[in-house]
Design a protein around this motif. Structure first.
Motif, PDB file in Angstrom:
ATOM      1  N   VAL A 412       4.315  -2.137   4.906  1.00  0.00           N
ATOM      2  CA  VAL A 412       3.439  -1.130   4.325  1.00  0.00           C
ATOM      3  C   VAL A 412       2.066  -1.704   3.999  1.00  0.00           C
ATOM      4  N   ASN A 418       1.662  -3.850   9.521  1.00  0.00           N
ATOM      5  CA  ASN A 418       1.696  -2.395   9.596  1.00  0.00           C
ATOM      6  C   ASN A 418       1.342  -1.915  10.999  1.00  0.00           C
ATOM      7  N   LEU A 470       1.134   5.849   4.631  1.00  0.00           N
ATOM      8  CA  LEU A 470       1.725   5.042   3.572  1.00  0.00           C
ATOM      9  C   LEU A 470       0.874   3.806   3.303  1.00  0.00           C
ATOM     10  N   HIS A 471       0.342   3.194   4.360  1.00  0.00           N
ATOM     11  CA  HIS A 471      -0.515   2.019   4.211  1.00  0.00           C
ATOM     12  C   HIS A 471      -1.777   2.372   3.405  1.00  0.00           C
TER      13      HIS A 471
END
Length: 500
Positions: A412, A418, A470-471
């Motif tokens: 994440v 990621n 989400l990152h």
């Protein structure tokens, strides 16, 4: 291409020698080493490590001599020639029915067979040292892995029987892999049929005149003790002679000090034999279940393997309850049938009844350390400092102490990780799955991922758009939130490195 597992280690000198061999032998498509198990802590893993270190050199040398250029590929700790591998080792989708339809789950034997069909050789070279891997720490972890392997190996029957131009040695490798699991239901079937025969002999009267009472010559039951003794002796020789040949090999090569001396080596072998006897019926029942599940085409997935957790009493009791019931009921029935048959059943029923405590004790790191303090199950790699293993442990401890980010948190927060996960995720989900992902995305950002159900978390982490969102949202989360605290630790760690 050097192929490693997550727990693999290869020394630089070994890799250099492997590359030199590949350069000098252009007909070799795969050069496979014989890995040694290391870093065992639990009693179960230490037993596997000891058995691997003591028995494998003799076994691998004989295997290499028999197979020559038609060796098997174990999927790691090997070097592959890339061009022929890419040209000939694409895995086909099976076109049969049931488990023999769709993708192949176990790839390594198939790739070796396809390279052999293309005219290349696969070598197993046991003389290549400094090749290491790790073992599952518990019996239950091994059986979970075997459940996946059993389905993959049973799929190989279609290739063994119907793939054209495969070398005979590779067809036998497929058969050997199949029988590694199919032998368990055959053993179980043997026990069932033996029980039925015992019932018939006990309950049904012997028919001395099967052709009718008019015959003046009765047919007397025949007892052939020579057959029984021959079967027992040949079975014992097959099981135990290789173990004692390995002891002779260690004595001849004056390597006793690496195993703690002769008496400790002999005691360790006897302990390994006792544990193997206890585990054999447990494995038989578990492998039989795996084979039946595979034939019924029960869906399986390849998941990460445990390397640290011990088995709890509740988990062990629930997992091995069927074996306890089956073993106890069978012995109780045998006792009512015939005392001799009851005694004959004990080597199978007792290990099944003791499966839970056996599994728990073997999973404990304290049990493994206790055996080590007593000088049992020692290996040369433990008794002699090895720079490669010292470096690997040092790097692992350093990595664990630098930033305590779990793999999910790395996927994440760390941009490069990621991006890698987004690339591997493939296409985004649609429909109902997309709605589930959007709901879990909000929950993951606000509360973290630990409370999310495993299947839903997998959906979230397999969606490229969700990983991107989400990152970004994790990096902009409030400082007192789940992700804010991890971002702060990551930034402080990066600043510390810059100061150094």
């Amino acid at each position: 291409m050097v192929v490693l597992d997550a727990d693999s280690l290869l020394a630089g000198d070994t890799i250099r020698t492997m590359v030199q061999v590949m350069n000098r032998e252009p007909q070799v498509g795969i050069l496979q080493t014989a890995p040694t198990i290391i870093n065992a802590r639990s009693a179960f893993a230490r037993i596997q490590q000891f058995a691997n270190r003591l028995y494998s050199p003799l076994f691998a040398t004989g295997l290499a001599a028999i197979q020559m250029g038609d060796a098997a590929f174990w999927g790691h700790n090997a070097v592959i020639r890339v061009a022929p591998f890419m040209a000939h080792c694409g895995l086909p989708k099976l076109k049969g029915a049931g488990i023999w339809q769709g993708p192949i789950m176990s790839h390594d034997f198939v790739e070796a067979a396809f390279l052999g069909r293309a005219g290349y050789e696969v070598w197993l070279e046991p003389a290549l040292g400094a090749s290491y891997e790790e073992s599952p720490p518990t019996l239950d972890d091994e059986l979970a892995r075997d459940q996946r392997w059993s389905k993959g190996n049973l799929q190989h029957a279609a290739l063994m029987l119907f793939s054209p131009r495969l070398r005979l040695a590779h067809r036998f490798a497929f058969l050997n892999g199949i029988m590694a699991y199919a032998s368990s239901p055959l053993w179980l079937l043997f026990l069932v049929l033996t029980t039925i025969a015992a019932v018939q002999l006990t309950i049904a009267p012997i028919d001395y005149f099967p052709d009718g009472r008019e015959s003046p010559f009765p047919l007397w039951p025949e007892w052939r003790p020579t057959w029984a003794i021959t079967l027992v002796v040949s079975t014992m020789a097959l099981l135990f002679l290789p173990k004692f040949l390995a002891i002779v090999d260690v004595v001849v090569h004056r390597a006793l000090s690496g195993f703690g001396g002769f008496f400790r080596l002999l005691s360790s072998v006897l302990l390994e034999i006792v544990v193997s006897v206890l585990l054999a019926p447990i494995r038989m029942l578990a492998h039989s279940h795996s084979v039946v599940s595979a034939l019924l085409n029960v869906r399986l997935s390849w998941a990460g393997q445990n390397r640290t957790e011990e088995t709890g009493w509740r988990e062990a009791a629930m997992r091995h309850l069927p074996g306890l019931i089956i073993g106890s009921a069978w012995s109780a029935f045998a006792w009512t049938l015939d005392p001799m048959f009851f005694l004959w059943s004990l080597p199978v029923s007792v290990p099944l009844a003791l499966a839970a405590p056996t599994t728990v004790w073997l999973s404990r790191s304290s049990s493994g350390e206790s055996l080590s303090r007593r000088g049992l199950l020692l290996t040369p790699e433990e008794r002699t400092r090895m720079p490669l293993l010292d470096d690997a442990r040092g790097f692992r401890e350093e990595a664990e102490s630098e930033v305590a980010l779990t793999p999910v948190e790395q996927a994440v927060l760390i941009p490069a990780v990621n991006r890698l996960h987004r690339h591997l995720a493939g296409r985004g989900a649609k429909g109902l799955k997309k709605e589930v992902i959007e709901g879990e995305l909000d929950a993951c950002v606000s509360r973290g991922y630990r409370g999310i159900e495993k299947g839903r978390l997998s959906l979230l982490l397999e969606d490229p758009q969700a990983l991107t969102a989400l990152h970004r949202r994790a990096w902009s989360a409030p400082s007192d939130s789940f992700w804010g605290q991890r971002v702060r630790n990551l930034v402080l760690h990066a600043q510390g490195l810059q100061d150094l």
